[in-house]
Design a protein around this motif. Structure first.
Motif, PDB file in Angstrom:
ATOM      1  N   ARG A   6      10.684  10.161  -0.247  1.00 52.44           N
ATOM      2  CA  ARG A   6       9.586   9.845   0.658  1.00 52.44           C
ATOM      3  C   ARG A   6       8.274  10.404   0.113  1.00 52.44           C
ATOM      4  O   ARG A   6       8.265  11.445  -0.524  1.00 52.44           O
ATOM      5  N   ALA A  47       7.378  14.282   0.059  1.00 54.46           N
ATOM      6  CA  ALA A  47       8.612  15.072   0.089  1.00 54.46           C
ATOM      7  C   ALA A  47       8.603  16.067  -1.056  1.00 54.46           C
ATOM      8  O   ALA A  47       8.039  15.820  -2.106  1.00 54.46           O
ATOM      9  N   ARG A  60       6.386  25.125   4.106  1.00 54.50           N
ATOM     10  CA  ARG A  60       5.949  24.232   5.183  1.00 54.50           C
ATOM     11  C   ARG A  60       4.512  23.766   4.977  1.00 54.50           C
ATOM     12  O   ARG A  60       4.161  22.637   5.316  1.00 54.50           O
ATOM     13  N   SER A  98       4.831  21.029   2.232  1.00 54.43           N
ATOM     14  CA  SER A  98       5.597  19.819   2.564  1.00 54.43           C
ATOM     15  C   SER A  98       6.175  19.959   3.971  1.00 54.43           C
ATOM     16  O   SER A  98       7.342  20.315   4.138  1.00 54.43           O
ATOM     17  N   PRO A  99       5.360  19.727   4.993  1.00 55.90           N
ATOM     18  CA  PRO A  99       5.784  19.979   6.372  1.00 55.90           C
ATOM     19  C   PRO A  99       7.081  19.281   6.790  1.00 55.90           C
ATOM     20  O   PRO A  99       7.851  19.841   7.568  1.00 55.90           O
ATOM     21  N   ASP A 100       7.326  18.093   6.297  1.00 55.80           N
ATOM     22  CA  ASP A 100       8.503  17.345   6.735  1.00 55.80           C
ATOM     23  C   ASP A 100       9.748  17.581   5.889  1.00 55.80           C
ATOM     24  O   ASP A 100      10.846  17.275   6.327  1.00 55.80           O
ATOM     25  N   ASP A 101       9.563  18.104   4.696  1.00 56.36           N
ATOM     26  CA  ASP A 101      10.705  18.277   3.784  1.00 56.36           C
ATOM     27  C   ASP A 101      10.533  19.580   3.001  1.00 56.36           C
ATOM     28  O   ASP A 101      10.513  19.592   1.777  1.00 56.36           O
ATOM     29  N   TRP A 102      10.424  20.686   3.736  1.00 55.27           N
ATOM     30  CA  TRP A 102      10.087  21.973   3.132  1.00 55.27           C
ATOM     31  C   TRP A 102      11.276  22.748   2.582  1.00 55.27           C
ATOM     32  O   TRP A 102      11.141  23.522   1.648  1.00 55.27           O
TER      33      TRP A 102
END
Length: 99
Positions: free
Chosen positions: A3, A6, A40, A43-47
């Motif tokens: 993504r 990511a 975080r 990459s807030p969504d995939d840390w």
């Protein structure tokens, strides 16, 4: 296919170090950050996949004296094995001239 945004291996150590040092600098002396805060921020969504890289960069920066790494309130040496949670803080300023 990964993504957009990511976490992956293309994120440079320099970018991780930049984010880590910026977060540490925002904390008052004597306060620390969790490595997950760095991951975080990057990459807030995939840390989660970034955690090993953040710890490796923290180790390098600790070895250079740019940060302190602690576990259970004790400063850890950059050359020793770290198992479990760590915290990252600004290095202590030397009190030159004081007795």
């Amino acid at each position: 296919m990964q993504r957009p945004g990511a976490a992956d291996d293309t994120l440079s150590d320099e970018r991780v170090a930049e984010a880590l040092l910026a977060l540490v600098a925002r904390r008052a002396p004597g306060y620390s950050i969790c490595p997950s805060e760095v991951a975080r921020a990057l990459s807030p969504d995939d840390w989660r996949p970034l955690m090993p890289k953040v710890r490796d960069v923290a180790r390098r920066l600790a070895g250079e004296g740019r940060v302190l790494v602690t576990q259970r309130g004790e400063v850890r040496d950059a050359d020793t094995e770290w198992r479990g949670p760590i915290r990252i803080a600004q290095p202590r300023k030397s009190a030159s001239g004081s007795i």
